[in-house]
Design a protein around this motif. Structure first.
Motif, short mmCIF file in Angstrom:
data_model
loop_
_atom_site.label_atom_id
_atom_site.label_comp_id
_atom_site.label_asym_id
_atom_site.label_seq_id
_atom_site.Cartn_x
_atom_site.Cartn_y
_atom_site.Cartn_z
N ALA A 1 2.31 -3.28 -11.35
CA ALA A 1 1.14 -2.58 -11.14
C ALA A 1 0.90 -0.92 -10.81
CB ALA A 1 0.17 -3.49 -9.90
N ALA A 2 2.05 -0.52 -10.09
CA ALA A 2 1.40 1.11 -9.41
C ALA A 2 1.63 1.69 -11.00
CB ALA A 2 2.91 1.49 -9.03
N GLU B 1 0.80 -0.91 0.27
CA GLU B 1 -0.16 -0.16 -0.24
C GLU B 1 0.96 0.97 -0.11
OE1 GLU B 1 -2.33 -0.44 3.23
OE2 GLU B 1 -3.57 -2.57 2.74
N ILE C 1 2.14 1.78 -3.58
CA ILE C 1 1.01 2.70 -4.39
C ILE C 1 0.69 3.46 -3.96
CG2 ILE C 1 -0.60 2.24 -5.03
CD1 ILE C 1 -0.28 -0.92 -5.19
N GLY D 1 -0.74 1.13 -13.47
CA GLY D 1 -2.12 2.16 -13.09
C GLY D 1 -1.46 3.61 -13.80
N VAL E 1 4.33 -5.42 -7.08
CA VAL E 1 3.79 -4.29 -6.74
C VAL E 1 4.48 -2.45 -7.81
CG1 VAL E 1 3.11 -1.99 -5.07
CG2 VAL E 1 3.70 -5.26 -4.55
N TYR E 2 5.65 -2.55 -8.33
CA TYR E 2 5.86 -1.62 -9.09
C TYR E 2 5.68 -2.04 -10.39
CZ TYR E 2 9.51 1.57 -11.53
OH TYR E 2 9.92 2.60 -12.18
N ASP F 1 3.68 5.77 -5.93
CA ASP F 1 3.62 5.45 -6.86
C ASP F 1 2.76 5.80 -7.85
OD1 ASP F 1 6.22 5.61 -6.65
OD2 ASP F 1 6.50 2.88 -7.75
N LEU F 2 1.19 5.88 -7.22
CA LEU F 2 0.00 5.80 -8.09
C LEU F 2 -0.93 6.99 -7.14
CD1 LEU F 2 -1.63 5.40 -10.63
CD2 LEU F 2 -2.80 3.03 -9.24
#
Length: 269
Positions: free
Chosen positions: A175-176, A126, A129, A179, A172-173, A132-133
């Motif tokens: 995905a961000a 979390e 994200i 996004g 995770v990186y 980064d997002l």
């Protein structure tokens, strides 16, 4: 035969210099070093009044001094954490109040935490994200409110080729960044009628300070030579012109586009 000089009315007005940003106000996040620094330098060299963001005051002050020396233009600083929504809102409001407008936002800041998904706690995922997002998303919202008042704006999101091609143990990186690409397209649709374009820059492998260890690793640099068609790391200054183009009037009909700057890495099988 007598040749008369042309009258003043018959002399065409000089064409404006292309890719100039004179009079534009730009905020570049994560610009204390690396690609953010280089994009800030390119924007300032093109005539923009640039404000650089980061979390470390000393690094920002040193970067602003270096940018001013390189471009001959004063550079402002806005120290805040993009994951801090209230701080971002206050910074955008302060910039708009001081300069009367905000024309360009380069959402460049991004944290890295490249590990297999099984190694992440929920809180760690979390947090990454959020930085980064979510932070860039809310900062773009605040900037767009001020841009819409002047019917002009450029939202430039720095994603990564990781938004389009996946590496092992980097979920995770990835995905961000994916996004962010989706966010950029959504903003391109939502804000276009307000005179605001939204585009992205997707860098590949650049020889920045953050990547210094990999650049010095002979085995990894051999991989870069194999994987990147141009056969080398990207030089940080090579990112600047992409930001200037997307921020300029010449890109007025470019909206919802990802400009990939990776030496061809993402198109090689």
């Amino acid at each position: 035969m007598t040749i008369l000089p042309p009258s003043a009315s018959s002399v065409p007005a000089p064409l404006p210099r292309p890719f100039r940003l004179d009079g534009r106000i730009a905020l570049v996040t994560g610009a204390g070093r690396g690609l953010g620094f280089e994009m800030a330098k390119a924007l300032a060299a093109a005539g923009a009044q640039v404000i650089i963001n980061g979390r470390h005051m000393g690094r920002l002050e040193a970067a602003a001094t270096a940018l001013a020396a390189a471009t001959g233009r004063p550079v402002g600083i806005a120290p805040f954490d993009v994951a801090d929504t209230a701080a971002g809102r206050a910074a955008i409001a302060a910039i708009a109040a001081e300069h009367g407008r905000l024309d360009i936002l380069v959402n460049n800041v991004g944290a890295r935490d490249r590990r297999p998904l099984k190694d992440f706690t929920a809180g760690e995922a979390e947090a990454l994200i959020a930085t980064d997002l979510v932070g860039p998303m809310l900062l773009a919202r605040e900037a767009a409110e001020h841009m819409a008042a002047h019917r002009h704006g450029r939202l430039i999101t720095v994603t990564s080729i990781a938004a389009h091609i996946a590496n092992r143990h980097d979920p995770v990186y990835t995905a961000a960044k994916a996004g962010l690409s989706g966010l950029m397209r959504a903003l391109a649709v939502d804000y276009a009628r307000a005179g605001i374009t939204s585009n992205a820059i997707a860098p590949g492998m650049f020889a920045t300070e953050t990547n210094a260890g990999l650049v010095a690793d002979a085995a990894f640099s051999a991989f870069v030579d194999t994987r990147v068609p141009i056969g080398r790391w990207g030089h940080p200054p090579e990112i600047g012109a992409a930001a200037v183009f997307l921020a300029s009037n010449e890109a007025s009909f470019v909206n919802g586009h990802v400009l990939v700057v990776d030496g061809g890495q993402s198109i090689r099988m």
